[in-house]
Design a protein around this motif. Structure first.
Motif, PDB file in Angstrom:
ATOM      1  N   PHE A 133      -0.281  -3.403  44.036  1.00 48.76           N
ATOM      2  CA  PHE A 133      -0.078  -4.447  42.975  1.00 48.76           C
ATOM      3  C   PHE A 133      -1.184  -5.151  42.843  1.00 48.76           C
ATOM      4  CE2 PHE A 133       1.532  -8.449  41.510  1.00 48.76           C
ATOM      5  CZ  PHE A 133       2.579  -8.196  40.491  1.00 48.76           C
ATOM      6  N   GLY A 134      -2.080  -5.553  43.577  1.00 48.91           N
ATOM      7  CA  GLY A 134      -3.193  -6.280  43.217  1.00 48.91           C
ATOM      8  C   GLY A 134      -4.426  -5.824  42.632  1.00 48.91           C
TER       9      GLY A 134
ATOM     10  N   ILE B 245      -8.854 -14.971  46.312  1.00 50.00           N
ATOM     11  CA  ILE B 245      -8.421 -15.174  47.568  1.00 50.00           C
ATOM     12  C   ILE B 245      -6.986 -14.172  47.770  1.00 50.00           C
ATOM     13  CG2 ILE B 245      -7.049 -16.953  48.986  1.00 50.00           C
ATOM     14  CD1 ILE B 245      -9.257 -18.939  47.766  1.00 50.00           C
ATOM     15  N   GLY B 246      -6.870 -13.573  48.917  1.00 48.25           N
ATOM     16  CA  GLY B 246      -5.783 -13.017  49.390  1.00 48.25           C
ATOM     17  C   GLY B 246      -4.792 -14.049  50.447  1.00 48.25           C
ATOM     18  N   MET B 247      -3.571 -13.732  50.227  1.00 48.62           N
ATOM     19  CA  MET B 247      -2.661 -14.613  50.899  1.00 48.62           C
ATOM     20  C   MET B 247      -1.605 -13.653  51.803  1.00 48.62           C
ATOM     21  SD  MET B 247      -1.707 -18.363  50.503  1.00 48.62           S
ATOM     22  CE  MET B 247      -0.427 -19.225  51.530  1.00 48.62           C
TER      23      MET B 247
ATOM     24  N   LYS C 284      -6.692  -4.025  40.041  1.00 48.70           N
ATOM     25  CA  LYS C 284      -6.652  -4.099  38.766  1.00 48.70           C
ATOM     26  C   LYS C 284      -7.345  -3.203  37.720  1.00 48.70           C
ATOM     27  CE  LYS C 284      -5.448  -8.343  37.785  1.00 48.70           C
ATOM     28  NZ  LYS C 284      -4.941  -9.122  36.459  1.00 48.70           N
TER      29      LYS C 284
ATOM     30  N   PRO D  80      -7.060  -5.756  47.379  1.00 46.71           N
ATOM     31  CA  PRO D  80      -8.032  -6.071  46.233  1.00 46.71           C
ATOM     32  C   PRO D  80      -9.466  -6.574  46.651  1.00 46.71           C
ATOM     33  CG  PRO D  80      -5.885  -7.308  45.991  1.00 46.71           C
ATOM     34  CD  PRO D  80      -5.931  -6.846  47.290  1.00 46.71           C
TER      35      PRO D  80
ATOM     36  N   PRO E   8      -7.488 -21.342  38.586  1.00 44.72           N
ATOM     37  CA  PRO E   8      -6.055 -20.890  38.811  1.00 44.72           C
ATOM     38  C   PRO E   8      -6.204 -19.913  40.026  1.00 44.72           C
ATOM     39  CG  PRO E   8      -6.878 -20.193  37.078  1.00 44.72           C
ATOM     40  CD  PRO E   8      -7.769 -21.144  37.379  1.00 44.72           C
ATOM     41  N   PRO E   9      -5.108 -19.822  40.888  1.00 44.44           N
ATOM     42  CA  PRO E   9      -5.112 -19.018  42.121  1.00 44.44           C
ATOM     43  C   PRO E   9      -5.517 -17.569  41.840  1.00 44.44           C
ATOM     44  CG  PRO E   9      -3.150 -20.111  41.833  1.00 44.44           C
ATOM     45  CD  PRO E   9      -4.048 -20.539  40.520  1.00 44.44           C
ATOM     46  N   GLU E  10      -5.125 -16.922  40.801  1.00 49.76           N
ATOM     47  CA  GLU E  10      -5.610 -15.696  40.486  1.00 49.76           C
ATOM     48  C   GLU E  10      -6.994 -15.127  40.193  1.00 49.76           C
ATOM     49  OE1 GLU E  10      -3.545 -17.322  38.634  1.00 49.76           O
ATOM     50  OE2 GLU E  10      -3.890 -17.268  36.392  1.00 49.76           O
TER      51      GLU E  10
ATOM     52  N   ARG F 203      -1.307  -5.323  51.315  1.00 48.38           N
ATOM     53  CA  ARG F 203      -1.345  -5.730  50.216  1.00 48.38           C
ATOM     54  C   ARG F 203      -2.379  -6.868  49.734  1.00 48.38           C
ATOM     55  NH1 ARG F 203       3.948  -8.714  47.681  1.00 48.38           N
ATOM     56  NH2 ARG F 203       3.186 -10.657  49.092  1.00 48.38           N
ATOM     57  N   SER F 204      -2.369  -7.615  50.778  1.00 49.33           N
ATOM     58  CA  SER F 204      -3.518  -8.643  50.333  1.00 49.33           C
ATOM     59  C   SER F 204      -4.897  -8.495  50.538  1.00 49.33           C
ATOM     60  CB  SER F 204      -2.970  -9.980  51.157  1.00 49.33           C
ATOM     61  OG  SER F 204      -3.120  -9.649  52.596  1.00 49.33           O
TER      62      SER F 204
ATOM     63  N   LYS G  65       5.817  -9.285  35.844  1.00 46.14           N
ATOM     64  CA  LYS G  65       5.602  -8.227  36.934  1.00 46.14           C
ATOM     65  C   LYS G  65       6.611  -8.087  38.096  1.00 46.14           C
ATOM     66  CE  LYS G  65       1.492  -5.745  35.827  1.00 46.14           C
ATOM     67  NZ  LYS G  65       0.277  -5.410  36.380  1.00 46.14           N
TER      68      LYS G  65
ATOM     69  N   ALA H 283       2.054 -13.143  43.628  1.00 48.54           N
ATOM     70  CA  ALA H 283       1.559 -12.376  42.435  1.00 48.54           C
ATOM     71  C   ALA H 283       0.070 -13.097  42.279  1.00 48.54           C
ATOM     72  CB  ALA H 283       2.156 -12.314  41.264  1.00 48.54           C
ATOM     73  N   GLN H 284      -0.075 -14.141  42.119  1.00 47.55           N
ATOM     74  CA  GLN H 284      -1.325 -15.238  41.825  1.00 47.55           C
ATOM     75  C   GLN H 284      -2.293 -14.625  43.015  1.00 47.55           C
ATOM     76  OE1 GLN H 284       0.403 -18.839  41.008  1.00 47.55           O
ATOM     77  NE2 GLN H 284      -1.092 -18.954  39.326  1.00 47.55           N
ATOM     78  N   SER H 285      -1.818 -14.904  44.174  1.00 49.70           N
ATOM     79  CA  SER H 285      -2.766 -14.513  45.256  1.00 49.70           C
ATOM     80  C   SER H 285      -3.176 -13.019  45.253  1.00 49.70           C
ATOM     81  CB  SER H 285      -2.054 -14.695  46.646  1.00 49.70           C
ATOM     82  OG  SER H 285      -1.451 -13.548  47.042  1.00 49.70           O
ATOM     83  N   LEU H 286      -2.678 -12.198  44.249  1.00 45.66           N
ATOM     84  CA  LEU H 286      -3.283 -10.826  44.264  1.00 45.66           C
ATOM     85  C   LEU H 286      -3.868 -10.723  42.993  1.00 45.66           C
ATOM     86  CD1 LEU H 286      -0.126  -9.156  45.775  1.00 45.66           C
ATOM     87  CD2 LEU H 286      -2.358  -9.155  46.764  1.00 45.66           C
ATOM     88  N   GLY H 287      -4.221 -11.752  42.488  1.00 46.70           N
ATOM     89  CA  GLY H 287      -5.148 -11.844  41.135  1.00 46.70           C
ATOM     90  C   GLY H 287      -4.576 -11.488  39.846  1.00 46.70           C
ATOM     91  N   HIS H 288      -3.041 -11.854  39.849  1.00 49.38           N
ATOM     92  CA  HIS H 288      -2.320 -11.805  38.545  1.00 49.38           C
ATOM     93  C   HIS H 288      -2.039 -12.898  38.313  1.00 49.38           C
ATOM     94  CE1 HIS H 288      -1.309  -7.380  38.487  1.00 49.38           C
ATOM     95  NE2 HIS H 288      -1.498  -7.682  39.855  1.00 49.38           N
ATOM     96  N   THR H 289      -2.188 -13.336  36.818  1.00 51.79           N
ATOM     97  CA  THR H 289      -1.794 -14.982  36.028  1.00 51.79           C
ATOM     98  C   THR H 289      -0.251 -15.029  36.440  1.00 51.79           C
ATOM     99  OG1 THR H 289      -1.342 -13.797  34.026  1.00 51.79           O
ATOM    100  CG2 THR H 289      -3.496 -14.238  34.265  1.00 51.79           C
TER     101      THR H 289
END
Lengths: 335, 345, 544
Positions: free
Chosen positions: B103-104, B82-84, B106, B153, B76-78, B149-150, C190, C177-183
């Motif tokens: 936001f990213g 990878i940042g986008m 954790k 993380p 899955p992407p998360e 933002r990207s 969120k 959000a996913q590209s920033l590591g969230h499911t």
């Protein structure tokens, strides 16, 4: 600016539109809280017999009264026809009716069913009586209205909402008979005996008794008639309470001539016609009510219920005490 | 060095439409790559498959030597780190700049988060507007927020989808340089997508020209320009014309501009005749050159003027000339061919 | 519900005709409102004393219970269904997308009597269950029942608006959000959900206003709320003053809700964050999720629409023979005419109002729009009174003018005409009309205006050539919503209709108030079938 002219044109059009209808002479206008399907056949017949056109709108009694009040001297209503003496009393109290001196009406309508001040007249009678489930109750167990509050009916009584004017009038009449304190006790004991929350209509009260959700209830006779006509097999019967006492509580539907009636004479004529035996038969028949004129024929189903002694307190007392009755029911927790 | 991103023989489709076919791509750590191509060539889809938003039909995508996408598997992407940066930035409108950037992250450690974000905001010159909402920002600011933002993380790979397309030309230029600087400083690996070659040239270490779902040539900017491997690349990258050429017995290339010396690129076409790519700077203007051509059109480009010239044989060539050489349309000027890379098709 | 438009200086702030109109319209709306609010100058102490001693606490608790209950359920239903149909892909999605709007065609009072008729103790179903000693449902006539019924008929408001938000930005929000590591789940809660908040809040606002103003459903359930207390004050105690005073409390409630919503939004400007380019790519649900999505959507559709329609059809076939007459064509015709006229006028007024806000994006504008859309929170009957009194006064004036000019004594001029009726509808249903139009107005960005102006188009031509095509969708949904609302409207129609203007809703009222639910099925079914048409059209244009 053209806008101005258009506005003026519209004004003129409106005024003309307003003027034209009011110039029809041979008509009488009725605001009716009685439902359309109950009055239309009568009015059609009247137009056929006399040539006078009857125009009407139907609606909620309170709303119609408010409308007449707001319309004031420009009202189109000649007659306000409504159900329940409580409403009629209020309409009179608010000055919406004018007194009408008519020998025909006085002769045709018993005095306890019309306003002592001749402002309104009962046109049909309905009894607010007890209905019971014939599988679960024998008529010997029943006696009076207040008896429905006795412990043996615990969890067996079904009532319609106290917001319905019929119950307000009934309570008001109980106040006349028993006084405030005693009546409040009665209502409290009723509420205590309820098998379920009050219903929003008499029909539902009856259906629930038939289904066994409760065993007894208080309803207007014509609801019983209507339901039994549709579903004759239901285990339901009427009981006439208080036959050794004051008698069954009755209420009326009735009408009066409005204070600002444009067609006063025609309105009176219509009322008088409605009180004649022929019209009375239709009036009562259509809704399985009792006619006010003793010569009118009873509906066969209504006849089958047998005769009863009715309470002769003037129905207008119900109106006088209506607000008091509502307060009392609210206090007693009767929803 | 071990490749960070490897794409092997990728096929991908929307419905029955193949959008990526037979695609190979390798990116080393710290490298900035770019996919260049006309719109609809599938370049955005490549980014989306790398990010994990789209599944592939066949082939394999590997990150750090580990497979992330192949038949029957899709991390899955998360989970891909990878940042986008989206073309429209996709900033969260309900969050401030600070919260967008945070936001990213954790971490639950508030202080750490604050430091990290603040540092990043300062580096990106966003610290003074950290409490604003996205709609209160200019386009350039929005772009930097999206980038910050990207980056926040610390992704292993940063994908950028037409990152400058919503900006005006001047901003585009200055931003692309500063973004490259930021990326290089942070040692990030990035893959961007654009249809604008100057953006690609300014940003990328290596560029792939994409056409109809394929990478036609993956190379340095210089090579793409001067040594295109195909007509498609030659056509898409830079200006130029194709002149008929004949390869003579000495192996020299003869054209309407004369016989050309220089290194031939790629296989010389088997036949004796071919076409040769002539870039505008290959036709040099010299007033006293014996070879003359007629000016049929000109475009002022600041430092230079791009002349369209008609050769006596009826062929047209382009010539880039320093802009103090003003020649009216219709006049004849002298030119000389000076072609280092002979690109023959 | 006004989404705050930003930008301090959109266009030159010359006080324009737009603003003048907005102010005039607000003033006109203020008349009935202020007549209701002015009731506080008159004493109605005894009624209040009585209410506060007996019912008031219960009424407030009941009303809050209802508002919270219906608000919660409609939010959950509306948002979840909107998400599924706007962002995900599962078998039957296209079908569910539009069919889930259909309950909008159901007036709450119809759904109320249908479900009570099915689930009350004396219903054939319950009797059957008892006969076979099967488990029965008890206590449907309770706050739960009311919440259930209202939620089923009102969730489409939330669904409609939330869907709009999700379909333009939902998927993209997830990806970001996913590209920033969230499911995906985190991304939904969120990002996608908070971003859609203004839309969801807008839908909930409509729901809450309907709940506060509802009289039909609660009275069929005999459930006491503020509205029933208003009726009691008026028709029981014959105190219009007390009724108006109670109503003004409702107005205050509504204002508070609006205020909260507005403050929540504070500095945020919610513009579509993504482009529509990725709309076609949906999240393909698999396995258990797919099964869940299909069965969930089916269940809601089944319970909120299929079951009630079947029940109505059964009742109608049972009663058709004696209930149907050619007069039904009149009822239907009146309902249609009123719906169409009102929808057309509201669209026009809302358009002007929306422009006023656009030209003057300031506090005054938002106050004016708020006033103009306030009527939605008022129970219809109370609103009718608020309109009736000034109309009667205007009539008095007109009559004296006409009398002096023409030497005749006219009857009521405005009263008892369809003008009054339509005016009352307009005040009542401005909110749904305005909201649809205003939200599509927000799609016309400043640059669109500016580019149009540079191309030499401004004023009416710009409206016609640029704005109308963009606003078409909004205008259409406004018209459809208002049309359906007017068709369903009962108290205003009862109060203000001219002679012979009985509608389907009037017929339903007459029959249900006597407990004749079976007979009410015919007009109810007709009403719903007609209502389905615009609702279905609405949905078709809502998707893809």
């Amino acid at each position: 600016m053209t806008g101005k002219y258009i506005a003026m044109l519209i004004m003129v059009a409106i005024v003309t539109l307003g003027v034209i209808p009011s110039t029809f002479a041979d008509e009488v206008v009725v605001y009716s809280a009685r439902k359309e399907h109950l009055i239309k056949p009568l009015f059609d017949l009247y137009t056929k017999e006399t040539g006078t056109k009857v125009r009407y709108i139907t609606g909620n009694a309170g709303a119609l009264m408010q409308r007449i009040k707001a319309e004031g001297s420009r009202t189109r209503a000649d007659i306000l026809l409504t159900v329940d003496a409580g409403n009629l009393w209020h309409a009179a109290d608010e000055g919406l009716f004018q007194p009408v001196k008519s020998r025909v009406l006085e002769k045709n309508i018993p005095s306890h069913l019309r306003d002592p001040g001749n402002r309104w007249f009962g046109l049909s009678v309905r009894a607010r009586t007890i209905a019971y489930n014939t599988d679960r109750v024998s008529p010997e167990e029943l006696s009076t209205y207040e008896d429905l509050g006795s412990p043996k009916w615990k969890g067996r009584l079904i009532l319609r909402t106290s917001k319905k004017v019929y119950n307000q009038s009934l309570t008001a009449m109980l106040i006349v008979e028993h006084g405030l304190e005693k009546t409040e006790d009665i209502i409290r004991s009723w509420v205590h005996n309820l098998s379920t929350e009050p219903f929003s209509s008499d029909t539902k009260v009856l259906e629930s008794i038939a289904a066994g959700q409760g065993d007894v209830g208080i309803i207007n006779t014509y609801y019983f008639g209507r339901l039994m006509k549709k579903k004759p097999g239901l285990p339901l019967a009427l009981f006439w309470p208080d036959q050794d006492g004051n008698g069954v509580h009755v209420n009326i539907s009735g009408a009066g001539v409005t204070t600002h009636a444009r067609h006063r004479g025609k309105a009176m004529k219509l009322l008088e016609w409605l009180s004649t035996p022929a019209a009375q038969t239709i009036f009562a028949d259509s809704n399985m009510e009792y006619p006010v004129h003793s010569d009118a024929k009873l509906h066969s189903i209504v006849k089958s219920w047998g005769s009863f002694r009715e309470n002769l307190i003037n129905v207008s007392r119900g109106g006088e005490l209506q607000a008091e009755a509502i307060r009392l029911m609210d206090r007693a927790g009767y929803r | 060095m071990e490749p960070l991103l490897e794409m092997k023989d990728i096929y991908q489709a929307y419905g029955k439409n193949l959008v990526i076919r037979n695609l190979f791509l390798t990116l080393k750590k710290g490298q900035i790559g770019c996919l260049l191509g006309p719109s609809g060539c599938g370049k955005t889809s490549v980014l989306r498959t790398i990010a994990g938003f789209e599944k592939i039909l066949s082939g394999e995508i590997m990150l750090h030597g580990k497979s992330v996408s192949r038949n029957g598997l899709s991390v899955p992407p998360e989970k891909r780190r990878i940042g986008m940066v989206f073309q429209d930035y996709a900033l969260f409108p309900h969050l401030t700049v600070f919260d967008n950037v945070a936001f990213g992250l954790k971490t639950d450690n508030k202080a750490r988060k604050l430091t990290l974000v603040s540092e990043l905001l300062e580096k990106m010159d966003l610290d003074r507007i950290s409490e604003r909402y996205p709609h209160e920002l200019s386009g350039g600011q929005q772009q930097r927020v999206a980038l910050a933002r990207s980056l926040a993380p610390g992704p292993d790979l940063l994908l950028m989808d037409e990152p400058f397309s919503n900006l005006d030309a001047t901003l585009r230029e200055s931003l692309s340089l500063s973004v490259r600087k930021i990326l290089k400083e942070s040692g990030a690996t990035a893959l961007m997508v654009t249809h604008n070659q100057s953006e690609a040239f300014a940003m990328a270490d290596e560029i792939g020209v994409m056409y109809e779902g394929k990478i036609i040539q993956w190379d340095s900017a210089y090579n793409l320009y001067h040594r295109p491997n195909s007509l498609i690349v030659a056509d898409f990258v830079g200006d130029g014309v194709l002149l008929p050429a004949v390869i003579n017995s000495n192996g020299k290339v003869e054209t309407a501009l004369g016989t050309l010396d220089g290194e031939t690129v790629g296989p010389v076409p088997g036949g004796k005749t071919a076409k040769i790519l002539i870039r505008p700077e290959d036709a040099v203007h010299e007033d006293d050159s014996p070879q003359k051509a007629q000016v049929v059109d000109k475009a002022f480009r600041g430092a230079s003027i791009l002349y369209t010239l008609l050769l006596p044989g009826g062929e047209k060539v382009l010539s880039l000339v320093p802009s103090h050489h003003k020649h009216p349309i219709g006049s004849h000027i002298g030119i000389r061919a000076e072609v280092t890379d002979l690109v023959l098709f | 519900m006004i989404i705050r438009r930003l930008g301090s200086n959109l266009l030159p702030a010359r006080p324009s005709a737009w603003r003048l109109f907005a102010a005039l319209f607000a003033a006109a709306v203020m008349i009935p409102l202020s007549i209701i609010l002015l009731s506080f100058t008159k004493p109605a102490g005894d009624v209040w004393r009585h209410l506060s001693q007996t019912l008031l606490t219960d009424l407030i608790i009941n009303t809050l219970k209802l508002a919270i209950g219906v608000g919660t359920v409609t939010a959950i239903l509306g948002v979840s269904l909107a998400w599924l149909t706007a962002v995900c892909e599962f078998p039957g999605r296209k079908f569910f997308t539009w069919s889930l709007f259909l309950p909008l065609a159901f007036p709450t009072y119809v759904l109320a009597f249908v479900f009570l008729g099915m689930l009350d103790y004396s219903s054939p179903l319950q009797i059957l269950l008892r006969q076979h000693s099967l488990p029965t449902l008890s206590g449907f006539r309770s706050s739960w029942g009311v919440i259930f019924v209202m939620s089923l008929s009102l969730y489409p408001y939330v669904y409609l608006l939330a869907r709009d938000a999700f379909s333009t930005q939902g998927k993209r929000a997830l990806e970001a959000a996913q590209s920033l590591g969230h499911t995906k789940t985190e991304g939904f809660f969120k990002v996608a959900l908070p971003m859609a908040r203004p839309w969801i809040a807008g839908g909930l606002m409509l729901v809450l206003m309907e709940v506060l103003a509802d009289f039909g459903a609660v009275s069929i359930f005999n459930y006491d709320t503020f509205t029933t207390a208003i009726y009691k004050a008026w028709f029981g105690f014959f105190s219009l003053t007390a009724a108006a005073q109670l109503s003004s409390i409702l107005v205050v409630f509504a204002l508070i809700i609006l205020g909260i919503e507005n403050s929540l939004r504070s500095r945020m400007q919610f513009t579509s964050m993504g482009r529509d380019a990725f709309r076609k790519e949906r999240l393909h649900l698999r396995g258990a999720m797919k099964v869940f999505a299909v069965s969930y959507a089916f269940l809601i559709l089944f319970v909120s629409f299929v079951v009630p329609v079947i029940q109505l059809i059964l009742w109608t076939t049972a009663s058709f023979r004696y209930e149907f007459s050619s007069r039904y064509f009149d009822f239907l015709g009146h309902s249609l005419v009123l719906g169409i006229i009102t929808a057309a006028i509201i669209c026009l007024l809302a358009l002007i109002l929306s422009y006023a806000g656009r030209h003057h994006p300031d506090i005054l504008s938002s106050i004016l729009t708020r006033i103009c859309t306030m009527g939605y929170a008022l129970p219809g009957t109370v609103l009718a009174i608020g309109i009736f009194i000034p109309v009667a006064a205007a009539d008095g004036f007109l009559a004296s003018v006409a009398g002096a000019l023409l030497n005749v004594e006219p009857g009521p001029v405005l009263q008892g005409t369809i003008f009054v009726m339509v005016a009352a509808y307009i005040v009542r249903f401005m909110a749904p009309g305005f909201n649809s139009i205003d939200s599509s107005m927000r799609r016309i960005t400043r640059s669109i205006d500016e580019s149009a102006r540079t191309l030499g188009s401004k004023g009416l031509p710009m409206l016609y050539r640029i704005h109308l095509p963009i606003l078409k969708g909004g205008l259409f949904s406004a018209a459809a919503l208002v049309f359906v609302d007017v068709m369903k409207e009962m108290p205003i129609t009862l109060m203000t209709r001219p002679f012979g203007w009985d509608t389907l809703a009037v017929k339903i009222f007459e029959l249900t108030s006597e407990g004749e639910w079976e007979r009410a099925a015919l007009p109810a079914l007709t009403l719903i079938l007609v209502g389905i048409i615009p609702v279905a059209l609405l949905t078709r244009q809502a998707d893809d």
